[in-house]
Design an enzyme around this catalytic site. Structure first.
Site, PDB file in Angstrom:
ATOM      1  N   GLY A  12     -33.248  33.052  18.183  1.00 41.94           N
ATOM      2  CA  GLY A  12     -32.247  31.527  18.131  1.00 41.94           C
ATOM      3  C   GLY A  12     -31.665  31.634  17.290  1.00 41.94           C
ATOM      4  N   TRP A  13     -30.725  32.711  16.371  1.00 46.00           N
ATOM      5  CA  TRP A  13     -29.390  33.390  16.219  1.00 46.00           C
ATOM      6  C   TRP A  13     -27.882  32.535  16.794  1.00 46.00           C
ATOM      7  CZ3 TRP A  13     -25.186  34.995  16.055  1.00 46.00           C
ATOM      8  CH2 TRP A  13     -24.440  35.425  14.850  1.00 46.00           C
ATOM      9  N   ASP A  63     -37.908  32.065  20.888  1.00 46.49           N
ATOM     10  CA  ASP A  63     -38.118  32.345  19.119  1.00 46.49           C
ATOM     11  C   ASP A  63     -37.619  30.582  19.011  1.00 46.49           C
ATOM     12  OD1 ASP A  63     -37.399  31.949  16.681  1.00 46.49           O
ATOM     13  OD2 ASP A  63     -35.594  33.366  16.902  1.00 46.49           O
ATOM     14  N   CYS A 111     -32.551  32.592   8.259  1.00 46.57           N
ATOM     15  CA  CYS A 111     -32.297  34.724   9.131  1.00 46.57           C
ATOM     16  C   CYS A 111     -32.920  35.536   8.140  1.00 46.57           C
ATOM     17  CB  CYS A 111     -30.750  34.457   9.128  1.00 46.57           C
ATOM     18  SG  CYS A 111     -30.589  36.610  10.076  1.00 46.57           S
ATOM     19  N   GLY A 112     -33.874  36.055   9.207  1.00 48.71           N
ATOM     20  CA  GLY A 112     -35.023  37.288   8.766  1.00 48.71           C
ATOM     21  C   GLY A 112     -33.692  38.243   8.098  1.00 48.71           C
ATOM     22  N   ASN A 120     -37.897  44.129  15.602  1.00 49.28           N
ATOM     23  CA  ASN A 120     -36.015  43.060  15.839  1.00 49.28           C
ATOM     24  C   ASN A 120     -35.410  44.809  15.565  1.00 49.28           C
ATOM     25  OD1 ASN A 120     -33.985  42.522  15.075  1.00 49.28           O
ATOM     26  ND2 ASN A 120     -33.738  41.222  13.658  1.00 49.28           N
ATOM     27  N   PRO A 156     -29.313  44.346  14.794  1.00 46.11           N
ATOM     28  CA  PRO A 156     -27.884  44.351  14.538  1.00 46.11           C
ATOM     29  C   PRO A 156     -27.635  44.193  12.970  1.00 46.11           C
ATOM     30  CG  PRO A 156     -27.522  43.187  16.514  1.00 46.11           C
ATOM     31  CD  PRO A 156     -29.145  43.355  15.911  1.00 46.11           C
ATOM     32  N   SER A 157     -28.537  43.655  12.672  1.00 42.26           N
ATOM     33  CA  SER A 157     -27.637  43.351  10.823  1.00 42.26           C
ATOM     34  C   SER A 157     -28.472  44.855  10.045  1.00 42.26           C
ATOM     35  CB  SER A 157     -28.925  42.269  10.481  1.00 42.26           C
ATOM     36  OG  SER A 157     -28.841  41.058  10.921  1.00 42.26           O
TER      37      SER A 157
END
Length: 532
Positions: free
Chosen positions: A102-103, A184, A222-223, A381, A384-385
């Site tokens: 979804g991001w 998502d 965003c998570g 997940n 990349p965050s």
């Protein structure tokens, strides 16, 4: 008898029944076209891939080393190239999926232009991307089979029976590029009816697995950002049921639902849960609220909300935003309750959004969940965050310090620095990153590992490198050495971009339709011949 042979015979029989009007129809050509279009609808795909996921889930239950993986893709071409590469390098798509983020839909596929991951993009863009991904994967099947059909014709023309048999075997045992997509749906884009309607669109496009999160739909974040707001369990469970009904209505009886909890990083709720008796689900949700005990009417100001929780009157802390606050330190307990409740009410897999990739932290929560639901499994997940290098170097640093080793040569806060790249600490950290997926699958119940945004980052990185070289003093060599030469030597299919776009398939069809009168693109003057 192979499916292709059966189709040739069936179409030949049909042709015979039609008389002279069908004289120009070649049954083998028609059967080839049918083979190149194995999946006629998105529902065919959803049913096929749901069975794959269910089989993989059972296999993982028996052997945690058999975990599954995916990469997030934001365009059909990216998903197609990923699957072509997987087949090239591993000769199988086994346990390898696609993830629809979804991001990335928000950032790259919205008509508004780039948007933050806050459910502001058009809801139909999610289903559209699923359809696009499968369109490109089906084209990959058609392209690959088309190449085999041409090889078959060449072997026949040369009278090479052994080659003909070998190619025929490859055709008969062809493995499709179609794999499961975990898609998502964010927080459902509205109430439970809105969730159901969108889920239907996604399933009709081919999704066998839908991931939904327990945030408030119109407050979704965003998570990996702050400001997340969760909903009471009953609100979330109604959306899980909505997705299940969508699967059942469309005949995808084994469709997969991933229930994601953001409670670990969410300190806020928009609603106080409805509760009918002490200890029910609403009461448990409310028990996590932060607030002050009410001892008398003087403790209540104008507009205050008072509830009974934990056997006493409580005045929950309400923020100027009209949101209510949870007590600090309750995140893990809320995650465990979220997960158990979701699994007990129709979810198949869990997603726990964490603030760092730490096997021990994840395992601690999963073990508590498995005390109630022994076969609980996660989708995780590998985001990349996270700064993976810094996180794992710090984990190794802490382990070394705890073991009494000398860590005076390292600055824990600055471990990202390249000066540490050649150190033993960095080597150990890289090894932990390398084995993270296998370790977490074995120790923390993670059935599926995904990276949400990898192709977003690879596109940016490769474009930066090309721009630096091409617009700099390297000129055309920047493209030739940095891209084309590597494509040729690494056997990247799209170096023949005309072929990848379907030119050869078009030539085949022209021959089927027009015979010797066909005007083909793949003649001697086609520059794609320079690539062999």
């Amino acid at each position: 008898m192979s499916t292709l042979t059966k189709d040739i015979d069936a179409i030949a029989t049909l042709k015979g029944a039609q008389g002279a009007a069908w004289d120009a129809i070649n049954p083998e050509y028609a059967a080839r076209m049918r083979a190149q279009n194995k999946f006629k609808t998105g529902l065919d795909i959803a049913k096929y891939t749901a069975a794959i996921m269910r089989k993989d889930m059972e296999r993982y239950d028996n052997d945690p080393s058999q975990y599954t993986q995916s990469l997030g893709c934001w365009h059909g071409f990216i998903g197609q190239q990923k699957l072509i590469s997987i087949k090239k390098h591993f000769n199988s798509t086994d346990r390898r999926y696609l993830y629809l983020s979804g991001w990335m839909v928000a950032a790259l596929r919205s008509e508004f232009g780039p948007l933050p991951d806050q459910s502001m993009h058009e809801k139909t863009s999610v289903a559209s991307l699923i359809e696009e991904l499968y369109t490109f994967l089906r084209q990959a099947d058609a392209r690959e089979l088309g190449g085999l059909f041409r090889e078959l014709d060449a072997a026949r023309k040369a009278g090479d029976a052994a080659k003909e048999a070998d190619v025929q075997s490859k055709i008969d045992n062809h493995q499709t590029h179609i794999v499961p997509i975990i898609a998502d749906i964010d927080a459902g884009f509205g109430n439970e009816e809105a969730t159901y309607l969108l889920a239907k669109k996604m399933i009709e496009a081919g999704a066998c697995c839908i991931q939904i999160e327990n945030q408030v739909s119109d407050e979704k974040q965003c998570g990996h950002q702050d400001g997340k707001v969760t909903v009471p369990h009953e609100d979330f469970l109604s959306k899980i049921r909505a997705v299940r009904y969508a699967f059942l209505e469309l005949g995808v009886d084994d469709g997969v639902i991933v229930a994601r909890t953001d409670s670990l990083g969410a300190g806020l709720t928009k609603q106080i849960a409805v509760t009918n008796e002490p200890g029910d689900l609403g009461d448990q949700y409310n028990s996590f609220l932060d607030g002050d005990v009410v001892n008398g009417p003087d403790d209540i100001a104008n507009g205050d909300v008072v509830i009974k929780a934990n056997g006493q009157l409580l005045k929950p802390k309400r923020l100027p935003s009209n949101l209510f606050q949870f007590r600090a330190g309750t995140g893990e307990d809320r995650v465990v309750l979220d997960c158990i409740t979701s699994l007990q009410n129709g979810a198949d897999l869990l997603w726990i959004e964490t603030e760092k990739p730490h096997v021990g932290q994840i395992a601690g929560m999963v073990n508590r969940i498995r005390e109630v639901v022994p076969n609980a499994k996660l989708v995780y997940n590998n985001s990349p965050s996270f700064n993976w290098t810094l996180n794992f170097r710090q984990q190794v640093f802490d382990a070394m310090a705890e073991a009494g080793q000398d860590v005076s040569a390292y600055d824990r806060a600055n471990l990202m620095s390249a000066e540490y790249d050649a150190t033993e600490l960095a080597t150990q950290a890289d090894e932990k990153i390398r084995t993270f997926q296998a370790d977490a699958a074995r120790e923390a119940g993670i059935f599926h590992h995904l990276i949400t945004l990898p192709t977003y980052h690879t596109a940016a990185l490769s474009t930066d490198n090309l721009a630096k070289e091409y617009f700099g003093d390297q000129g055309m060599l920047g493209y030739v050495a940095g891209v084309q030469r590597k494509e040729i030597r690494q056997g990247i299919a799209c170096v023949k971009h005309q072929n990848m776009a379907g030119s050869d398939m078009g030539d085949d069809h022209k021959e089927y339709f027009s015979g010797d009168a066909a005007l083909k693109a793949a003649g001697e003057d086609n520059t794609m011949n320079q690539f062999g």
